[in-house]
Motif scaffolding. Sequence first.
Motif, PDB file in Angstrom:
ATOM      1  N   ILE A   1       0.541  -1.232   0.117  1.00  0.00           N
ATOM      2  CA  ILE A   1       0.097   0.471   0.040  1.00  0.00           C
ATOM      3  C   ILE A   1       0.882   1.060  -0.381  1.00  0.00           C
ATOM      4  CG2 ILE A   1      -1.713   1.108   1.308  1.00  0.00           C
ATOM      5  CD1 ILE A   1      -2.963  -0.869  -0.373  1.00  0.00           C
ATOM      6  N   LEU A   2       2.344   1.478   0.709  1.00  0.00           N
ATOM      7  CA  LEU A   2       2.794   2.232   0.887  1.00  0.00           C
ATOM      8  C   LEU A   2       3.429   2.426  -0.338  1.00  0.00           C
ATOM      9  CD1 LEU A   2       5.276   1.849   4.159  1.00  0.00           C
ATOM     10  CD2 LEU A   2       2.941   3.390   3.654  1.00  0.00           C
ATOM     11  N   PHE A   3       3.588   1.882  -1.280  1.00  0.00           N
ATOM     12  CA  PHE A   3       4.110   1.794  -2.821  1.00  0.00           C
ATOM     13  C   PHE A   3       3.123   2.517  -3.699  1.00  0.00           C
ATOM     14  CE2 PHE A   3       4.071   0.243  -6.591  1.00  0.00           C
ATOM     15  CZ  PHE A   3       5.236   0.360  -7.671  1.00  0.00           C
ATOM     16  N   LEU A   4       2.023   1.739  -3.503  1.00  0.00           N
ATOM     17  CA  LEU A   4       0.354   2.368  -4.445  1.00  0.00           C
ATOM     18  C   LEU A   4       0.173   3.570  -4.352  1.00  0.00           C
ATOM     19  CD1 LEU A   4      -2.004  -0.701  -4.248  1.00  0.00           C
ATOM     20  CD2 LEU A   4      -0.198  -0.212  -6.303  1.00  0.00           C
ATOM     21  N   ILE A   5       0.208   4.269  -2.671  1.00  0.00           N
ATOM     22  CA  ILE A   5       0.436   5.949  -2.869  1.00  0.00           C
ATOM     23  C   ILE A   5       1.071   6.430  -3.577  1.00  0.00           C
ATOM     24  CG2 ILE A   5       0.431   7.462  -0.673  1.00  0.00           C
ATOM     25  CD1 ILE A   5      -0.034   4.965   1.405  1.00  0.00           C
ATOM     26  N   LEU A   6       2.309   5.752  -3.143  1.00  0.00           N
ATOM     27  CA  LEU A   6       3.718   6.982  -3.320  1.00  0.00           C
ATOM     28  C   LEU A   6       4.010   6.466  -5.357  1.00  0.00           C
ATOM     29  CD1 LEU A   6       7.432   6.321  -2.040  1.00  0.00           C
ATOM     30  CD2 LEU A   6       5.638   8.311  -2.494  1.00  0.00           C
ATOM     31  N   PHE A   7       2.961   5.814  -5.888  1.00  0.00           N
ATOM     32  CA  PHE A   7       3.017   5.935  -6.895  1.00  0.00           C
ATOM     33  C   PHE A   7       1.880   6.369  -7.325  1.00  0.00           C
ATOM     34  CE2 PHE A   7       0.996   3.528 -10.888  1.00  0.00           C
ATOM     35  CZ  PHE A   7       2.201   3.839 -11.864  1.00  0.00           C
ATOM     36  N   ILE A   8       0.927   6.256  -6.799  1.00  0.00           N
ATOM     37  CA  ILE A   8      -0.538   6.984  -7.586  1.00  0.00           C
ATOM     38  C   ILE A   8       0.253   8.729  -7.755  1.00  0.00           C
ATOM     39  CG2 ILE A   8      -3.101   7.660  -7.309  1.00  0.00           C
ATOM     40  CD1 ILE A   8      -3.257   4.738  -6.335  1.00  0.00           C
ATOM     41  N   PHE A   9       0.814   8.876  -6.392  1.00  0.00           N
ATOM     42  CA  PHE A   9       0.665  10.722  -6.222  1.00  0.00           C
ATOM     43  C   PHE A   9       2.005  10.982  -6.791  1.00  0.00           C
ATOM     44  CE2 PHE A   9       4.370  12.381  -5.059  1.00  0.00           C
ATOM     45  CZ  PHE A   9       4.157  13.800  -4.413  1.00  0.00           C
ATOM     46  N   GLN A  10       2.103  10.362  -7.348  1.00  0.00           N
ATOM     47  CA  GLN A  10       3.219  10.388  -8.233  1.00  0.00           C
ATOM     48  C   GLN A  10       2.990  11.363  -9.887  1.00  0.00           C
ATOM     49  OE1 GLN A  10       7.588   8.897  -8.029  1.00  0.00           O
ATOM     50  NE2 GLN A  10       6.361   7.401  -7.545  1.00  0.00           N
ATOM     51  N   MET A  11       1.738  10.806 -10.182  1.00  0.00           N
ATOM     52  CA  MET A  11       1.179  10.862 -11.381  1.00  0.00           C
ATOM     53  C   MET A  11       0.557  12.187 -11.332  1.00  0.00           C
ATOM     54  SD  MET A  11       2.003   8.491 -13.001  1.00  0.00           S
ATOM     55  CE  MET A  11       0.722   8.359 -14.857  1.00  0.00           C
ATOM     56  N   PRO A  12      -0.422  12.905 -10.817  1.00  0.00           N
ATOM     57  CA  PRO A  12      -0.692  13.794 -10.771  1.00  0.00           C
ATOM     58  C   PRO A  12       0.228  14.772 -10.297  1.00  0.00           C
ATOM     59  CG  PRO A  12      -1.298  12.966  -8.598  1.00  0.00           C
ATOM     60  CD  PRO A  12      -0.942  11.580  -9.320  1.00  0.00           C
ATOM     61  N   HIS A  13       1.303  15.181  -9.126  1.00  0.00           N
ATOM     62  CA  HIS A  13       2.584  15.333  -8.379  1.00  0.00           C
ATOM     63  C   HIS A  13       2.889  16.074 -10.188  1.00  0.00           C
ATOM     64  CE1 HIS A  13       5.986  16.987  -6.192  1.00  0.00           C
ATOM     65  NE2 HIS A  13       6.559  16.235  -7.320  1.00  0.00           N
ATOM     66  N   THR A  14       3.474  15.131 -10.578  1.00  0.00           N
ATOM     67  CA  THR A  14       3.822  15.043 -12.141  1.00  0.00           C
ATOM     68  C   THR A  14       3.493  16.359 -13.195  1.00  0.00           C
ATOM     69  OG1 THR A  14       5.090  13.280 -12.014  1.00  0.00           O
ATOM     70  CG2 THR A  14       5.480  14.180 -14.213  1.00  0.00           C
ATOM     71  N   PHE A  15       2.409  15.587 -13.533  1.00  0.00           N
ATOM     72  CA  PHE A  15       1.521  16.819 -14.447  1.00  0.00           C
ATOM     73  C   PHE A  15       1.431  17.454 -14.250  1.00  0.00           C
ATOM     74  CE2 PHE A  15      -0.841  12.438 -14.961  1.00  0.00           C
ATOM     75  CZ  PHE A  15      -0.225  11.306 -16.043  1.00  0.00           C
ATOM     76  N   ALA A  16       1.158  18.295 -12.471  1.00  0.00           N
ATOM     77  CA  ALA A  16       1.114  19.456 -12.487  1.00  0.00           C
ATOM     78  C   ALA A  16       2.364  20.020 -13.082  1.00  0.00           C
ATOM     79  CB  ALA A  16       1.464  20.059 -10.803  1.00  0.00           C
ATOM     80  N   ILE A  17       3.529  19.691 -12.703  1.00  0.00           N
ATOM     81  CA  ILE A  17       4.719  20.530 -12.995  1.00  0.00           C
ATOM     82  C   ILE A  17       4.479  20.697 -14.033  1.00  0.00           C
ATOM     83  CG2 ILE A  17       7.322  19.583 -12.438  1.00  0.00           C
ATOM     84  CD1 ILE A  17       7.097  18.070 -10.337  1.00  0.00           C
ATOM     85  N   ALA A  18       4.298  19.764 -15.172  1.00  0.00           N
ATOM     86  CA  ALA A  18       4.081  19.310 -16.500  1.00  0.00           C
ATOM     87  C   ALA A  18       3.774  20.825 -16.607  1.00  0.00           C
ATOM     88  CB  ALA A  18       3.639  18.718 -16.946  1.00  0.00           C
ATOM     89  N   VAL A  19       2.307  20.937 -16.531  1.00  0.00           N
ATOM     90  CA  VAL A  19       1.797  21.990 -16.288  1.00  0.00           C
ATOM     91  C   VAL A  19       1.952  23.324 -16.560  1.00  0.00           C
ATOM     92  CG1 VAL A  19      -0.783  23.247 -16.448  1.00  0.00           C
ATOM     93  CG2 VAL A  19      -1.077  20.684 -16.302  1.00  0.00           C
ATOM     94  N   LYS A  20       3.028  23.469 -15.188  1.00  0.00           N
ATOM     95  CA  LYS A  20       3.949  24.507 -14.966  1.00  0.00           C
ATOM     96  C   LYS A  20       4.759  25.024 -15.770  1.00  0.00           C
ATOM     97  CE  LYS A  20       5.370  25.924 -10.684  1.00  0.00           C
ATOM     98  NZ  LYS A  20       6.344  25.472  -9.808  1.00  0.00           N
ATOM     99  N   LYS A  21       5.150  24.099 -16.528  1.00  0.00           N
ATOM    100  CA  LYS A  21       6.905  24.157 -17.526  1.00  0.00           C
ATOM    101  C   LYS A  21       6.436  23.700 -18.985  1.00  0.00           C
ATOM    102  CE  LYS A  21       8.818  25.814 -13.401  1.00  0.00           C
ATOM    103  NZ  LYS A  21       9.912  26.851 -13.196  1.00  0.00           N
ATOM    104  N   TYR A  22       5.078  24.387 -18.856  1.00  0.00           N
ATOM    105  CA  TYR A  22       4.497  23.080 -20.564  1.00  0.00           C
ATOM    106  C   TYR A  22       5.516  23.827 -21.223  1.00  0.00           C
ATOM    107  CZ  TYR A  22       1.994  23.092 -24.397  1.00  0.00           C
ATOM    108  OH  TYR A  22       1.302  22.926 -25.780  1.00  0.00           O
TER     109      TYR A  22
END
Length: 314
Positions: free
Chosen positions: A192-213
Amino acid sequence: MSNNEIPSLQKDGRSIISNHRNISGIITDLKLLFKANVLIANVLPVFAGFWLALHFTNASLSTNMDVLLLTIFGSTMVIAGALALNNWYDVDIDTVMDRTKSRPTVTGNISLKVVLTMGISLTGLGFILLLFTTFEASLYAFVGWFTYCFPYTMWSKRKYTFNTIIGSISGAVTPLIGWTAIAPGFQKIPIILFLILFIFQMPHTFAIAVKKYKEYKAAGVAMLPVVRGLAVTKRQMVLYIACLFPLPFFLAPLGVIFMVIATLLNIGWLVVSISGFFTKNDLKWAHVNFLYSVNYITIIFLMMIIVTLPIFNR
């Protein structure tokens, strides 16, 4: 004091200032090379995994302090090695992007040959230290290192939008490294710890990608908003954040307080994410999402440690 001594003192003063600036510059370059914020952020999940393994196996921290030190230093070296190799390989696109132009690989303050040597050396030393804990901890560290360096950095990052999925795997193994230094990893809690970190990184990285589009687009990096657009990115962010909702309930052994706080954090992030469909300022919205995601994951893993402190378990 004679007049002849004054120039000497002035020269010594300039020398001291120059040396100070040189040292400061070296420290700054090393922080940029090893992406200090990323490096530090990965230490918390490693420790959280280690701590929870102690808690659920009724093991003592004092009797496992040597294992903790080996785990923290070993995993940190492996991660630092991977980040250095990433900078070594990505120097061409780092030259294009404003957010990475100050890296020593771009400025030339540290030669690419030295960076490559540092990356390989740190990786090797890290694995040696981890092998003194358990083979399984070393194996998860290798999975993270290999995934980040090869399938992510050298293959998918520039070509495919699923590079974020591959990169998220490498970031999600950190609590498994900590846990398996104490106990076998094929159990509900570390998964579950793995899944939390894995799923979290998707929207986290998308937010960065939008910022630095604009920067990602100029560098030719295949981030989701660059290739598929903002509308698709926003929908996927909402979907991934929604997937976080059930995970705290699989961590019921951590108690009601943890489950309530984690659920409230999930609701808050979902609200922030959904607001993106109505905003007129995508950059501001992405920045808020980024800040929320950083605080979200920090609070989640700190709470895992806090609720399992002895004071809460008497």
